[in-house]
Design a protein around this motif. Structure first.
Motif, mmCIF file in Angstrom:
data_model
loop_
_atom_site.group_PDB
_atom_site.id
_atom_site.type_symbol
_atom_site.label_atom_id
_atom_site.label_comp_id
_atom_site.label_asym_id
_atom_site.label_seq_id
_atom_site.Cartn_x
_atom_site.Cartn_y
_atom_site.Cartn_z
ATOM 1 N N VAL A 61 -16.351 -19.205 47.996
ATOM 2 C CA VAL A 61 -16.453 -18.013 48.749
ATOM 3 C C VAL A 61 -16.303 -18.078 50.042
ATOM 4 N N GLY A 62 -16.556 -19.306 50.834
ATOM 5 C CA GLY A 62 -16.424 -19.736 52.128
ATOM 6 C C GLY A 62 -18.052 -19.482 52.663
ATOM 7 N N THR A 63 -17.842 -19.729 53.944
ATOM 8 C CA THR A 63 -19.160 -19.512 54.784
ATOM 9 C C THR A 63 -18.849 -18.859 56.112
ATOM 10 N N PRO A 64 -19.658 -18.081 56.878
ATOM 11 C CA PRO A 64 -21.241 -17.927 56.361
ATOM 12 C C PRO A 64 -21.364 -16.973 55.095
ATOM 13 N N THR A 65 -22.248 -17.211 54.215
ATOM 14 C CA THR A 65 -22.487 -16.268 52.828
ATOM 15 C C THR A 65 -24.293 -16.313 52.596
ATOM 16 N N TYR A 66 -24.533 -15.019 52.245
ATOM 17 C CA TYR A 66 -25.651 -14.935 51.655
ATOM 18 C C TYR A 66 -25.719 -14.942 50.075
ATOM 19 N N VAL A 67 -26.700 -15.539 49.730
ATOM 20 C CA VAL A 67 -26.873 -15.733 48.330
ATOM 21 C C VAL A 67 -28.076 -15.336 47.762
ATOM 22 N N TYR A 68 -28.148 -14.334 46.608
ATOM 23 C CA TYR A 68 -29.239 -13.873 46.456
ATOM 24 C C TYR A 68 -29.486 -14.300 44.806
ATOM 25 N N ASP A 69 -30.869 -14.696 44.557
ATOM 26 C CA ASP A 69 -30.972 -15.073 43.203
ATOM 27 C C ASP A 69 -31.759 -14.153 42.248
ATOM 28 N N LEU B 215 -40.512 -9.322 47.540
ATOM 29 C CA LEU B 215 -39.641 -9.226 46.498
ATOM 30 C C LEU B 215 -38.481 -10.055 46.801
ATOM 31 N N VAL B 216 -37.810 -9.919 47.811
ATOM 32 C CA VAL B 216 -36.417 -10.682 48.167
ATOM 33 C C VAL B 216 -36.458 -11.773 49.304
ATOM 34 N N SER B 217 -37.535 -11.830 50.093
ATOM 35 C CA SER B 217 -37.720 -13.071 50.967
ATOM 36 C C SER B 217 -37.043 -14.589 50.208
ATOM 37 N N GLU B 218 -37.823 -14.893 49.681
ATOM 38 C CA GLU B 218 -37.484 -16.210 48.813
ATOM 39 C C GLU B 218 -36.419 -16.361 47.887
ATOM 40 N N ALA B 219 -35.801 -15.036 47.620
ATOM 41 C CA ALA B 219 -34.569 -15.083 46.608
ATOM 42 C C ALA B 219 -33.520 -15.329 47.390
ATOM 43 N N GLY B 220 -33.598 -15.463 48.648
ATOM 44 C CA GLY B 220 -32.275 -15.429 49.717
ATOM 45 C C GLY B 220 -32.073 -16.599 50.101
ATOM 46 N N TYR B 221 -30.669 -17.433 50.137
ATOM 47 C CA TYR B 221 -30.135 -18.142 50.796
ATOM 48 C C TYR B 221 -29.172 -18.005 51.845
ATOM 49 N N PHE B 222 -28.996 -18.589 52.912
ATOM 50 C CA PHE B 222 -27.940 -18.560 53.769
ATOM 51 C C PHE B 222 -27.152 -19.724 54.062
ATOM 52 N N ALA C 55 -35.469 -4.254 53.983
ATOM 53 C CA ALA C 55 -35.614 -5.527 53.906
ATOM 54 C C ALA C 55 -34.126 -6.187 53.565
ATOM 55 N N LEU C 56 -33.611 -5.572 52.514
ATOM 56 C CA LEU C 56 -32.205 -5.968 51.943
ATOM 57 C C LEU C 56 -31.582 -4.824 51.235
ATOM 58 N N SER C 57 -30.570 -4.090 51.821
ATOM 59 C CA SER C 57 -30.296 -2.760 51.396
ATOM 60 C C SER C 57 -28.885 -2.696 50.408
ATOM 61 N N ASN C 58 -28.436 -4.033 50.050
ATOM 62 C CA ASN C 58 -27.228 -3.751 49.309
ATOM 63 C C ASN C 58 -27.285 -3.047 48.180
ATOM 64 N N LEU C 59 -26.243 -2.285 47.789
ATOM 65 C CA LEU C 59 -26.256 -1.549 46.512
ATOM 66 C C LEU C 59 -26.528 -1.989 45.189
ATOM 67 N N SER C 60 -26.021 -3.373 45.209
ATOM 68 C CA SER C 60 -26.359 -4.087 43.931
ATOM 69 C C SER C 60 -27.661 -4.568 43.728
ATOM 70 N N ILE C 61 -28.353 -4.772 44.902
ATOM 71 C CA ILE C 61 -29.690 -5.417 45.073
ATOM 72 C C ILE C 61 -30.511 -3.834 44.500
ATOM 73 N N LEU C 62 -29.986 -2.708 44.964
ATOM 74 C CA LEU C 62 -30.829 -1.781 44.776
ATOM 75 C C LEU C 62 -30.836 -1.422 43.232
ATOM 76 N N ARG C 63 -29.486 -1.354 42.829
ATOM 77 C CA ARG C 63 -29.503 -1.152 41.065
ATOM 78 C C ARG C 63 -30.174 -2.289 40.391
ATOM 79 N N TRP D 148 -26.491 -14.032 42.291
ATOM 80 C CA TRP D 148 -26.669 -15.037 41.377
ATOM 81 C C TRP D 148 -27.315 -14.527 40.055
ATOM 82 N N TYR D 149 -26.679 -13.777 39.365
ATOM 83 C CA TYR D 149 -27.335 -13.144 38.074
ATOM 84 C C TYR D 149 -26.926 -13.649 36.715
#
Ligand SMILES: *Cc1c(COP(=O)(O)O)cnc(C)c1O
Length: 407
Positions: A13-21, A264-271, A50-58, A375-376
């Motif tokens: 995907v390249g960088t910089p990128t956020y990844v959520y587990d 809910l989301v802090s530790e799930a995220g990697y930058f 905190a993190l409002s991406n539509l897919s996270i909301l879903r 990452w799902y």
């Protein structure tokens, strides 16, 4: 998440990128539910600022969470992601009466934290259910930027103003169906939280139409190995028991609500960011990455700590680095950090990058905001494309000075 997975995402995907587990988000959600399993009606409203991406909301919707919102745009995002308006609570501060009215018309639960708005709203819409946000004046946590329940805070209606609230409710025939508090981040001392809860219980007894009590959030998560975090399990045990007693006194079973964001989301995220340059100065060795506080502002804004690891050379000999960005002003991510030896081109990963990271990103220095990946089920899904030059100029209007300018 495995570092090898992060590394391959950086490559693809390249960088910089956020990844959520996703599995970490689910695990935190289940942990909270389990801690409060003694409560019949528990509602967890995800604080989506905190993190409002539509897919996270879903994903939150799929897990069974509700949504806590602070702007009508967040409400609209929630509805777009599949939430019913009745699953959403609107807890704004300092917004206009018009915005509150518009949101209420969508069918969203309103939470009001200002006497003047309460009076105006109650007069216009006498029977609409409204929750009130109280300020219990309890100093929770150590960080005054994120502690919002203390005496000088702009949030909530002071508990000393309850007689006034009751008068407004009586005069306007309002229906108060919830009482809410949110004391801010970094609760370490459960006793302090329980003390604030007592104030909420006392306040709640003054309203006869309640359907729920909302205890907000402020759960602290670990940032460094060995960090103390809010003991959710202990809180769950103690508050559930106390809540039961309250419901008995009140004469009815109410719903108990929370609105965690960070938890809910802090530790799930990697930058993920790439090292552009390693620069030795007289005082330190700088690792300069292809990002800055335009993408991750928390260290500069709050002095927050994010663990930084070199995933390109995980077994390398550790050395000391100051990790900085490429913004043309000071943008330090971490000083004097022990990191496996870095060479230019290596990919670094920042931990705790799920909450208040992407949502605070900007285009400062005319840089594109990062891509986001979920990452799902052992698969990487791009949930936000990297921006392009088109995105940067999309809303700008370029003046042609030869023509007359009309506004
Ligand atoms: C920001 C916010 C939250 C979430 O706080 P966290 O510390 O991220 O859990 C909850 N409730 C309200 C009203 C908020 O403004």
């Amino acid at each position: 998440m495995k570092e090898s997975v992060l590394k391959s995402i950086a490559q693809k995907v390249g960088t910089p990128t956020y990844v959520y587990d996703a599995s970490k988000i689910e695990a935190q959600f289940q942990r909270l539910q389990k801690a409060f399993q003694g409560v019949e009606r528990l509602r967890v409203n995800y604080a989506c600022k905190a993190l409002s991406n539509l897919s996270i909301l879903r994903l939150m919707k799929k897990m069974g969470a509700g949504l806590d919102t602070v702007s009508i745009q967040e409400v609209q995002l929630g509805i777009k992601a599949g939430f019913e308006p009745s699953d959403i609570i609107f807890t704004p501060n300092g917004v206009s009466l018009e915005e509150i009215e518009e949101t209420a018309k969508l069918g969203v639960q309103i939470n009001i934290d200002n006497l003047s708005i309460l009076e105006q709203f109650g007069t216009k819409y006498p029977h609409t259910p409204v929750c009130i946000r109280i300020n219990p004046h309890v100093m929770a946590g150590g960080n005054s930027n994120i502690s919002v329940g203390h005496i000088d805070s702009k949030f909530g209606i002071s508990i000393h103003q309850m007689p006034h609230v009751l008068r407004i409710v009586e005069n306007t025939n309002m229906r108060i169906n919830g009482v809410h508090m949110h004391t801010g981040s970094d609760i370490l001392d459960i006793e302090v939280f329980l003390y604030a809860a007592e104030i909420l219980f006392d306040t709640a007894l003054q309203f006869k139409d309640l359907e729920f009590l909302d205890f907000g959030s402020g759960f602290k998560v670990p940032y460094r190995p060995g960090d103390i975090e809010t003991n959710i399990e202990e809180l769950g045990e103690k508050l559930s028991e106390r809540f039961h007693r309250f419901c008995k006194t009140y004469g009815r079973d109410l719903e108990l609500a929370f609105e965690p964001g960070k938890f809910l989301v802090s530790e799930a995220g990697y930058f993920l960011a790439k090292v552009n340059a390693v620069k030795q100065t007289t005082s330190t060795v700088f690792a300069q990455i292809d990002s800055g506080f335009n993408h991750l502002i928390r260290p500069m804004l709050y002095g927050s700590h994010h663990e930084i690891k070199n995933i390109s050379n995980p077994k390398g000999k550790e050395r000391f680095y100051t990790v900085v960005g490429y913004i043309c002003e000071t943008d330090t991510f971490g000083s004097n950090r022990k990191i496996a030896e870095i060479v230019e081109g290596d990919v670094l990963v920042f931990h705790n990058a799920g909450a208040y990271c992407f949502t605070m990103a900007s285009n400062y220095n005319s840089r594109f905001r990062p891509a986001e990946v979920l990452w799902y089920n052992n698969e990487a899904h791009i949930i936000r494309k990297r921006e392009t030059f088109e995105d940067l100029v999309h809303n700008q209007v370029l003046i042609d000075f030869k023509e007359k300018v009309t506004v």
